[in-house]
Design an enzyme around this catalytic site. Structure first.
Site, PDB file in Angstrom:
ATOM      1  N   ASP A 172       0.961  -1.585   0.145  1.00  0.00           N
ATOM      2  CA  ASP A 172       0.260   0.625  -0.429  1.00  0.00           C
ATOM      3  C   ASP A 172       0.860   1.443  -0.118  1.00  0.00           C
ATOM      4  OD1 ASP A 172      -2.838   1.830   0.424  1.00  0.00           O
ATOM      5  OD2 ASP A 172      -2.321   1.240   2.532  1.00  0.00           O
ATOM      6  N   HIS A 215      -2.952  13.875   0.632  1.00  0.00           N
ATOM      7  CA  HIS A 215      -3.738  13.234   2.382  1.00  0.00           C
ATOM      8  C   HIS A 215      -2.876  12.902   2.857  1.00  0.00           C
ATOM      9  CE1 HIS A 215      -4.603   9.027   4.158  1.00  0.00           C
ATOM     10  NE2 HIS A 215      -3.741   9.342   3.411  1.00  0.00           N
ATOM     11  N   GLU A 268     -10.025   4.137   4.012  1.00  0.00           N
ATOM     12  CA  GLU A 268      -9.100   4.382   2.905  1.00  0.00           C
ATOM     13  C   GLU A 268     -10.071   4.160   1.986  1.00  0.00           C
ATOM     14  OE1 GLU A 268      -5.092   4.215   4.153  1.00  0.00           O
ATOM     15  OE2 GLU A 268      -5.640   5.864   5.877  1.00  0.00           O
ATOM     16  N   GLU A 304      -8.711   3.979  -2.193  1.00  0.00           N
ATOM     17  CA  GLU A 304      -7.999   3.861  -2.801  1.00  0.00           C
ATOM     18  C   GLU A 304      -7.962   3.348  -4.254  1.00  0.00           C
ATOM     19  OE1 GLU A 304      -4.645   2.169  -0.955  1.00  0.00           O
ATOM     20  OE2 GLU A 304      -5.256   3.091   0.961  1.00  0.00           O
ATOM     21  N   ASP A 306      -8.833   0.253   2.245  1.00  0.00           N
ATOM     22  CA  ASP A 306      -7.845   0.172   2.775  1.00  0.00           C
ATOM     23  C   ASP A 306      -8.496   0.471   4.655  1.00  0.00           C
ATOM     24  OD1 ASP A 306      -5.997  -0.444   4.567  1.00  0.00           O
ATOM     25  OD2 ASP A 306      -5.051   1.189   3.903  1.00  0.00           O
ATOM     26  N   ARG A 348      -7.695   3.973  13.703  1.00  0.00           N
ATOM     27  CA  ARG A 348      -7.041   5.306  13.698  1.00  0.00           C
ATOM     28  C   ARG A 348      -5.929   4.929  15.229  1.00  0.00           C
ATOM     29  NH1 ARG A 348      -5.877   6.003   8.436  1.00  0.00           N
ATOM     30  NH2 ARG A 348      -7.287   6.345   7.148  1.00  0.00           N
ATOM     31  N   GLN A 385      -3.038   2.572  14.866  1.00  0.00           N
ATOM     32  CA  GLN A 385      -2.467   2.655  14.335  1.00  0.00           C
ATOM     33  C   GLN A 385      -1.695   3.672  15.308  1.00  0.00           C
ATOM     34  OE1 GLN A 385      -3.933   4.730  10.536  1.00  0.00           O
ATOM     35  NE2 GLN A 385      -1.866   5.003   9.242  1.00  0.00           N
ATOM     36  N   LYS A 416      -4.121  -1.585  10.371  1.00  0.00           N
ATOM     37  CA  LYS A 416      -4.238  -2.036   8.750  1.00  0.00           C
ATOM     38  C   LYS A 416      -4.792  -3.503   8.544  1.00  0.00           C
ATOM     39  CE  LYS A 416      -3.175   2.300   7.242  1.00  0.00           C
ATOM     40  NZ  LYS A 416      -4.095   2.601   6.499  1.00  0.00           N
ATOM     41  N   THR A 439      -8.802  -5.771   4.016  1.00  0.00           N
ATOM     42  CA  THR A 439      -8.695  -4.657   3.426  1.00  0.00           C
ATOM     43  C   THR A 439      -9.468  -5.370   1.916  1.00  0.00           C
ATOM     44  OG1 THR A 439      -6.327  -4.582   3.392  1.00  0.00           O
ATOM     45  CG2 THR A 439      -7.356  -3.787   1.229  1.00  0.00           C
ATOM     46  N   GLU A 451      -9.919  12.534   7.264  1.00  0.00           N
ATOM     47  CA  GLU A 451      -9.765  13.842   7.036  1.00  0.00           C
ATOM     48  C   GLU A 451     -10.774  14.616   7.063  1.00  0.00           C
ATOM     49  OE1 GLU A 451      -7.074  13.087   3.700  1.00  0.00           O
ATOM     50  OE2 GLU A 451      -7.173  11.316   3.894  1.00  0.00           O
TER      51      GLU A 451
HETATM   52 MN    MN Z   1      -3.852   2.576   2.572  1.00  0.00          MN
END
Ligand code: MN
Length: 399
Positions: free
Chosen positions: A116, A123, A189, A191, A223, A227, A230, A243, A247, A348
């Site tokens: 990844d 971002h 996320e 992606e 993904d 948080r 993480q 993570k 996925t 975000e």
């Molecule tokens: Mn990611």
């Protein structure tokens, strides 16, 4: 625009006109319990093992076909296009069409390695500002190399698979010690993933210019990210358990060849990257992404805004001599644009919980609650004004 190029009826606005022909793996009906490879057209799936009479499409994944290489991909695509375009083939091919509503879609590839990246400057700046408010949001290496990490291939799941809220260690800035329990800051996320079709030899870097020899196609990818887990674990070695629990990818792999009309010249990078990251004509892709949270569209990230391109990522991840395998998957990193409504993660969009979003049902959200569903869709311009859809990647959070 009505489809006039195939004898298969394709509804207006379909993700799957004949210019697309994405590959997936499906099962259908009682007598067809073996997963096989198909292509989507309109509301139907063409069973390739039946239509082309080739056992490579009856292996349960795309890997064996992908390993045959770019020439085979082109020949097959040309043949399928001809079979679905020319009325004279209809009697032999029509019996191999299955209604989309009657199929179950599976993980299309046996995922070999999963990487990844972190390729959106918007971002990276947003996350940097949130996690490291006192420093430069971009780390000093960011504009010199496409930053990435090796993820967990075995937990890549197909769209629709429920996502179980992960447990782990969490420690907020105000907490004296870590606690253990379910993540309270579960995020997404949005992606785009590149599926690698052909292998490379150990010790032999793959130049950016060889991208199309190795990259089979693209999928949408979510993904899922815890948080709180993480934030506590990621220094100094990067993402790990925050993570690796799941996925999700979309079930249809859009061939690179279907995206020719979506290619865009890529803006000049400053500073100029090192030699192995340069190409003659840098290109990006014009994909429009949409993120829906419990039925409300909360963001529309533009993939054309990415700083690092897919061919640079491929060159970078092999420049040390690491080899590719058929079925490798590498993801772009969260796609975020410059506008607030173009951010690709809830971290975000709700600015670390300080600016919650209001969904259509009146509910306020900063992170995912149990029972929430997130669906990511995307489309790109195709040849002759066609619209190339990616289908969707969706998932619901369970406790
Ligand atoms: Mn990611």
């Amino acid at each position: 625009m009505p489809n006039t190029r195939s004898w298969v009826p394709v509804p207006d606005g379909s993700d799957f006109p004949i210019e697309n022909l994405p590959y997936g793996v499906f099962t259908a009906g009682g007598e067809r319990l073996t997963p096989r490879v198909g292509v989507a057209i309109g509301d139907q799936v063409l069973d390739l093992s039946g239509a082309l009479g080739d056992d490579v499409f009856a292996t349960g994944s795309l890997n064996a076909f992908m390993a045959q290489g770019r020439g085979a991909w082109s020949d097959t695509r040309r043949r399928i296009t001809e079979l679905l375009a020319e009325e004279r083939h209809r009697p032999e091919i029509e019996p191999h069409l299955v209604a989309m509503e009657d199929v179950r879609l599976h993980l299309p590839i046996e995922v070999a390695d999963y990487v990844d990246f972190y390729a959106s400057e918007h971002h990276a700046r947003n996350v940097g500002s949130i996690f490291r408010p006192d420093g430069d949001p971009l780390t000093p290496n960011w504009k010199h190399l496409p930053i990435g990490y090796h993820g967990r291939a075995g937990t890549v799941v197909v769209s629709g698979t429920p996502v179980k809220r992960p447990h782990g260690q969490r420690k907020g800035p105000q907490d004296a010690a870590p606690t253990f329990g379910p993540s309270r800051r579960l995020d997404i996320e949005a992606e785009v993933g590149v599926v690698v079709g052909t292998a490379s030899a150990l010790g032999h870097p793959v130049p950016a210019g060889d991208f199309a020899d190795h990259a089979f196609g693209l999928v949408l990818l979510n993904d899922w990210s815890a948080r709180d887990i993480q934030a506590w674990e990621y220094v100094p070695l990067g993402p790990f358990l925050g993570k690796s629990f799941a996925t999700s990818i979309s079930p249809w792999v859009v061939p690179l060849e279907a995206l020719e009309a979506a290619r865009l010249p890529h803006p000049t990078q400053d500073p100029e990257p090192l030699e192995y990251l340069r190409s003659e004509e840098p290109w990006g892709l014009d994909l429009s992404i949409e993120i829906e949270w419990n039925g409300t569209v909360v963001s529309r990230p533009p993939f054309r805004q990415m700083y690092w391109t897919a061919d640079q990522q491929l060159a970078h991840m092999t420049v040390n001599g690491a080899s590719l395998r058929s079925g490798d998957l590498f993801a772009s990193g969260t796609v975020s644009g410059p506008e607030r409504t173009q951010r690709g993660s809830f971290l975000e969009l709700a600015w670390n919980g300080s600016e919650p979003l209001r969904l259509a049902g009146g509910e306020e959200r900063a992170f995912l609650e149990d029972g929430d569903t997130v669906t990511i869709r995307a489309s790109a311009p195709g040849t002759g004004g066609a619209r190339i859809g990616f289908g969707e990647v969706t998932g619901t959070i369970v406790p």
